[in-house]
Design an enzyme around this catalytic site. Sequence first.
Site, short mmCIF file in Angstrom:
data_model
loop_
_atom_site.label_atom_id
_atom_site.label_comp_id
_atom_site.label_asym_id
_atom_site.label_seq_id
_atom_site.Cartn_x
_atom_site.Cartn_y
_atom_site.Cartn_z
N GLU A 37 0.84 -1.20 0.00
CA GLU A 37 0.00 0.00 0.00
C GLU A 37 0.87 1.24 0.00
O GLU A 37 1.73 1.42 0.87
CB GLU A 37 -0.93 0.03 1.22
CG GLU A 37 -2.06 -0.96 1.16
CD GLU A 37 -3.08 -0.77 2.29
OE1 GLU A 37 -4.15 -1.38 2.21
OE2 GLU A 37 -2.81 0.02 3.22
N CYS A 38 0.65 2.11 -0.98
CA CYS A 38 1.28 3.43 -1.07
C CYS A 38 2.81 3.33 -1.05
O CYS A 38 3.42 3.16 -2.09
CB CYS A 38 0.76 4.35 0.04
SG CYS A 38 0.90 6.11 -0.38
N ALA A 39 3.44 3.44 0.11
CA ALA A 39 4.90 3.30 0.16
C ALA A 39 5.33 1.96 -0.41
O ALA A 39 6.34 1.85 -1.11
CB ALA A 39 5.39 3.44 1.60
N LEU A 93 3.78 0.25 -2.73
CA LEU A 93 3.67 0.37 -4.19
C LEU A 93 4.93 1.01 -4.76
O LEU A 93 5.50 0.53 -5.75
CB LEU A 93 2.45 1.21 -4.54
CG LEU A 93 2.34 1.73 -5.98
CD1 LEU A 93 2.10 0.58 -6.95
CD2 LEU A 93 1.23 2.77 -6.09
N SER A 143 -1.03 -0.82 -4.54
CA SER A 143 -1.95 0.29 -4.78
C SER A 143 -1.62 1.46 -3.87
O SER A 143 -1.04 1.29 -2.79
CB SER A 143 -3.39 -0.17 -4.52
OG SER A 143 -4.28 0.91 -4.45
#
Length: 456
Positions: free
Chosen positions: A339-341, A343, A431
């Site tokens: 998630e985020c980082a 990704l 994501s």
Amino acid sequence: MSAPAVVIAAPASGSGKTTLATGLIGALRRAGHQVAPFKVGPDYIDPGYHGLAAGRPGRNLDPVLVGEDRVVPLYRHGAQGCDIAIVEGVMGLFDGRIDENRTDAIAEGSTAQVAGLLGAPVVLVVDARGHSQSLAALLHGFATFDSAVRLGGVILNRVGSERHEQVLRAACERVGLPVLGALPRMAELEVPSRHLGLIPAVEHGSAATAAVDAMTELVAAHVDLRAIVELAGGSAGGDAWDPVTELAAVEHTRADPLIAMAGGPAFTFGYAEHRELLAAAGARVVVFDPLSDELPDGAAGLVLPGGFPEEHAAQLSANERLRAAVADGAARGLPIHAECAGLLYLTRSLDGHPMAGVIDADAEFGPRLTLGYRDAVALHDSVLWRAGARVRGHEFHRTHLLDTGSAHAAWGWRTTASATEGAVVGQVHASYLHTHPAGNPDAIARFVTAAQRFAP
């Protein structure tokens, strides 16, 4: 009997809620209380400071991400063993998710909604700069705007002088609200921040501890702790949330795979309930620091949560053994939840620094903040969701991908226009969208089952 609570709110962001809430948690703990710390909304940073002050994990209460019906059970779960809870609000008291289709007086995800669900009194923190007698009108509006919200008192923050305090106290008295504390302006309490808010406590190290100690001293000296304790209350009845019970309703194979979860300064965004659900599903969770550690031996699944990898890109890139191990694992079917980082770590490069190269894309930091809740639909089957699953998540980042290559998009949603986001590659789900595991226990069970199948 659940621990009584006090909700710390404000008329607007920037009023000093985090200073007051963190200092109050620390001061009550020093006074001998067992304090349960909570934060309204999807914020990951403030709970880190709360946790330092309380000596126990800071937790989030977010009706948008977990559903209104889970807020009280999650509160009761997090408050077990405590005699009082401090709940820090988000933005202004009545600010929440902006939804033109919602007609309720109270915005979804707002501090007011959570206070109402808990039946807890609200203490309004007011930034006193620029206020005089007209403060009475502002307080009258907040006290009467919605009868479901009980305003129990006021804390005056950043008071300029004794005379200023006298005038403000008189304004509060005029509308019948007790002043529970008055804090002077203290510039040295400013905690360093960057593009997404405060620097996480894990990154700020000893300076974060010093800041928490200073907040504790300030609140202990200028807030009536006895009055806060007497004010605390609530009507949060029913059963506490339990990860084992939550998973009992989900079809899954109980397993014992080793799940490696990234931590350390670059991966600080996560929920305590994530590890608890993984453990309830039978997984063994090992936390490691991608800045310096190798992938734990025997890892059958990898969780890469959010954080600030752009601040540590060079050091992440320098750990070549880990980058190679993650790339090799992904190629062999290692289940990865990013998630985020996470990704960003899986891309080819981040701001020119080589990353793991699992996703055919490059990432860079930019000037534009992407922020907001999303009603997302899973576009493809993955190790977390079946195609068609509907999930509520939250975006919060200033980076963007320059190219997403040929990977399947993870999510689709519509705001002002239709959008797709993220990537599903083999057993990898990556994501920008942050989700709350307590709101999606089926995804955690599905991930652990996939890890069991991979387990060496």
